[in-house]
Design an enzyme around this catalytic site. Structure first.
Site, PDB file in Angstrom:
ATOM      1  N   THR A  79       0.748  -1.173  -0.168  1.00 38.70           N
ATOM      2  CA  THR A  79       0.076   0.188  -0.136  1.00 38.70           C
ATOM      3  C   THR A  79       0.845   1.221   0.162  1.00 38.70           C
ATOM      4  OG1 THR A  79      -1.794  -1.100   1.058  1.00 38.70           O
ATOM      5  CG2 THR A  79      -1.957   1.369   1.298  1.00 38.70           C
TER       6      THR A  79
ATOM      7  N   GLU B  61       0.849   9.900  -5.463  1.00 38.29           N
ATOM      8  CA  GLU B  61       1.306  11.097  -5.235  1.00 38.29           C
ATOM      9  C   GLU B  61       2.290  11.491  -6.388  1.00 38.29           C
ATOM     10  OE1 GLU B  61       2.329  12.949  -1.440  1.00 38.29           O
ATOM     11  OE2 GLU B  61       2.100  11.100  -0.610  1.00 38.29           O
TER      12      GLU B  61
ATOM     13  N   GLY C  96       2.611  17.043  -0.860  1.00 39.87           N
ATOM     14  CA  GLY C  96       1.412  16.407  -0.429  1.00 39.87           C
ATOM     15  C   GLY C  96       1.117  16.790   1.001  1.00 39.87           C
TER      16      GLY C  96
ATOM     17  N   HIS D 227      -7.061   0.663  -0.604  1.00 37.77           N
ATOM     18  CA  HIS D 227      -6.331  -0.272  -1.617  1.00 37.77           C
ATOM     19  C   HIS D 227      -7.244  -1.429  -1.367  1.00 37.77           C
ATOM     20  CE1 HIS D 227      -2.190  -2.283  -2.352  1.00 37.77           C
ATOM     21  NE2 HIS D 227      -3.092  -2.454  -3.047  1.00 37.77           N
TER      22      HIS D 227
ATOM     23  N   ARG E 138      -2.314  18.683  -2.769  1.00 30.36           N
ATOM     24  CA  ARG E 138      -0.981  19.151  -2.885  1.00 30.36           C
ATOM     25  C   ARG E 138      -1.053  20.484  -2.513  1.00 30.36           C
ATOM     26  NH1 ARG E 138       2.485  15.142  -4.022  1.00 30.36           N
ATOM     27  NH2 ARG E 138       4.238  16.770  -4.159  1.00 30.36           N
TER      28      ARG E 138
END
Length: 131
Positions: A33, A41, A60, A67, A113
Protein backbone atom coordinates in the site's frame (compact mmCIF):
# COMPACT_ATOMS: atom_id res chain seq x y z
CA UNK A 1 -3.61 28.72 -14.80
CA UNK A 2 -4.10 25.18 -13.52
CA UNK A 3 -6.55 23.27 -15.71
CA UNK A 4 -9.25 21.12 -14.11
CA UNK A 5 -9.34 17.71 -15.78
CA UNK A 6 -5.58 17.49 -16.42
CA UNK A 7 -4.42 13.88 -15.92
CA UNK A 8 -1.14 12.03 -15.54
CA UNK A 9 -0.63 8.28 -15.52
CA UNK A 10 2.44 6.34 -14.39
CA UNK A 11 3.18 2.64 -14.55
CA UNK A 12 5.67 0.16 -13.15
CA UNK A 13 6.15 -3.56 -12.72
CA UNK A 14 5.77 -4.89 -9.17
CA UNK A 15 9.10 -6.26 -7.95
CA UNK A 16 10.07 -7.88 -4.64
CA UNK A 17 11.29 -4.44 -3.52
CA UNK A 18 7.73 -3.05 -3.88
CA UNK A 19 6.00 -5.57 -1.63
CA UNK A 20 4.27 -5.14 1.70
CA UNK A 21 6.65 -7.63 3.29
CA UNK A 22 9.67 -5.65 2.08
CA UNK A 23 8.53 -2.28 3.46
CA UNK A 24 6.98 -3.68 6.64
CA UNK A 25 3.38 -2.67 5.98
CA UNK A 26 2.37 -6.33 5.90
CA UNK A 27 3.84 -9.79 5.82
CA UNK A 28 2.84 -10.92 2.34
CA UNK A 29 4.75 -10.64 -0.95
CA UNK A 30 2.12 -8.45 -2.65
CA UNK A 31 2.24 -4.85 -3.94
CA UNK A 32 2.51 -2.71 -0.80
CA UNK A 33 0.00 0.00 0.00
CA UNK A 34 2.75 2.58 0.72
CA UNK A 35 4.09 2.02 -2.79
CA UNK A 36 0.63 2.41 -4.33
CA UNK A 37 0.18 5.66 -2.40
CA UNK A 38 3.61 6.88 -3.52
CA UNK A 39 2.71 6.16 -7.15
CA UNK A 40 -0.52 8.13 -6.75
CA UNK A 41 1.36 11.08 -5.21
CA UNK A 42 4.01 10.90 -7.92
CA UNK A 43 1.32 10.98 -10.64
CA UNK A 44 -0.27 14.04 -8.98
CA UNK A 45 3.08 15.82 -8.58
CA UNK A 46 3.94 15.12 -12.22
CA UNK A 47 0.50 16.32 -13.34
CA UNK A 48 0.89 19.62 -11.51
CA UNK A 49 4.55 20.34 -12.31
CA UNK A 50 3.95 21.81 -15.78
CA UNK A 51 1.73 24.53 -14.26
CA UNK A 52 4.37 25.73 -11.78
CA UNK A 53 6.82 28.60 -12.13
CA UNK A 54 10.58 28.29 -11.71
CA UNK A 55 11.41 27.80 -8.04
CA UNK A 56 8.00 26.36 -7.22
CA UNK A 57 7.18 22.81 -6.27
CA UNK A 58 4.39 20.97 -4.57
CA UNK A 59 4.08 18.87 -1.45
CA UNK A 60 1.42 16.38 -0.47
CA UNK A 61 -0.76 17.53 2.41
CA UNK A 62 -3.54 14.93 2.43
CA UNK A 63 -4.07 11.43 1.08
CA UNK A 64 -7.27 9.44 1.61
CA UNK A 65 -7.20 6.17 -0.33
CA UNK A 66 -8.43 2.62 -0.24
CA UNK A 67 -6.33 -0.33 -1.40
CA UNK A 68 -9.00 -2.70 -2.65
CA UNK A 69 -7.24 -5.62 -4.34
CA UNK A 70 -3.84 -7.36 -4.15
CA UNK A 71 -1.31 -7.43 -6.97
CA UNK A 72 1.38 -10.13 -7.31
CA UNK A 73 5.06 -9.62 -8.04
CA UNK A 74 5.64 -9.46 -11.79
CA UNK A 75 2.38 -7.73 -12.71
CA UNK A 76 2.22 -4.17 -14.06
CA UNK A 77 0.41 -1.49 -12.03
CA UNK A 78 -0.75 1.97 -13.09
CA UNK A 79 -1.56 5.06 -11.05
CA UNK A 80 -3.49 8.04 -12.38
CA UNK A 81 -4.10 11.49 -10.93
CA UNK A 82 -6.67 13.95 -12.25
CA UNK A 83 -7.00 17.56 -11.10
CA UNK A 84 -10.58 18.18 -9.97
CA UNK A 85 -10.34 21.32 -7.81
CA UNK A 86 -8.08 24.30 -7.16
CA UNK A 87 -8.45 26.54 -4.10
CA UNK A 88 -9.53 30.14 -4.56
CA UNK A 89 -6.00 31.38 -3.85
CA UNK A 90 -4.56 28.81 -6.28
CA UNK A 91 -2.26 27.23 -3.70
CA UNK A 92 -4.10 23.97 -2.93
CA UNK A 93 -4.88 21.43 -5.66
CA UNK A 94 -7.14 18.39 -5.25
CA UNK A 95 -6.77 15.21 -7.29
CA UNK A 96 -8.82 12.09 -7.86
CA UNK A 97 -6.34 9.23 -7.74
CA UNK A 98 -6.80 5.69 -9.03
CA UNK A 99 -4.66 2.60 -9.35
CA UNK A 100 -5.16 -0.65 -11.18
CA UNK A 101 -3.26 -3.69 -12.34
CA UNK A 102 -3.61 -5.92 -15.39
CA UNK A 103 -6.80 -7.47 -13.96
CA UNK A 104 -8.63 -4.29 -12.89
CA UNK A 105 -8.93 -1.58 -10.23
CA UNK A 106 -6.83 -1.94 -7.08
CA UNK A 107 -7.24 1.43 -5.34
CA UNK A 108 -8.75 4.89 -5.41
CA UNK A 109 -9.06 8.07 -3.42
CA UNK A 110 -8.38 11.78 -3.06
CA UNK A 111 -5.04 13.57 -2.76
CA UNK A 112 -4.28 17.24 -2.01
CA UNK A 113 -1.05 19.05 -2.85
CA UNK A 114 0.10 22.50 -1.77
CA UNK A 115 2.10 24.69 -4.14
CA UNK A 116 5.22 25.95 -2.37
CA UNK A 117 8.36 27.99 -2.94
CA UNK A 118 11.04 25.29 -2.85
CA UNK A 119 13.81 27.35 -1.24
CA UNK A 120 11.56 28.84 1.44
CA UNK A 121 10.11 25.40 2.24
CA UNK A 122 13.53 23.75 2.63
CA UNK A 123 14.83 26.67 4.72
CA UNK A 124 11.82 26.43 7.03
CA UNK A 125 12.36 22.70 7.36
CA UNK A 126 16.08 23.04 8.07
CA UNK A 127 15.40 25.75 10.66
CA UNK A 128 14.13 22.94 12.88
CA UNK A 129 17.77 21.91 13.31
CA UNK A 130 18.76 25.29 14.81
CA UNK A 131 19.13 25.45 18.55
Amino acid sequence: MILIGTKCQLQQVVTEDLTASQIGSGMLPVFGTPFMCAMMENAAMTCLQSFLEDGQGSVGTHLDVSHDAPTPVGMTVWAEAEIFAVSENGKMVDFKVKAWDEKGPIGQGIHTRAIINNERFVNKCNAKLDK
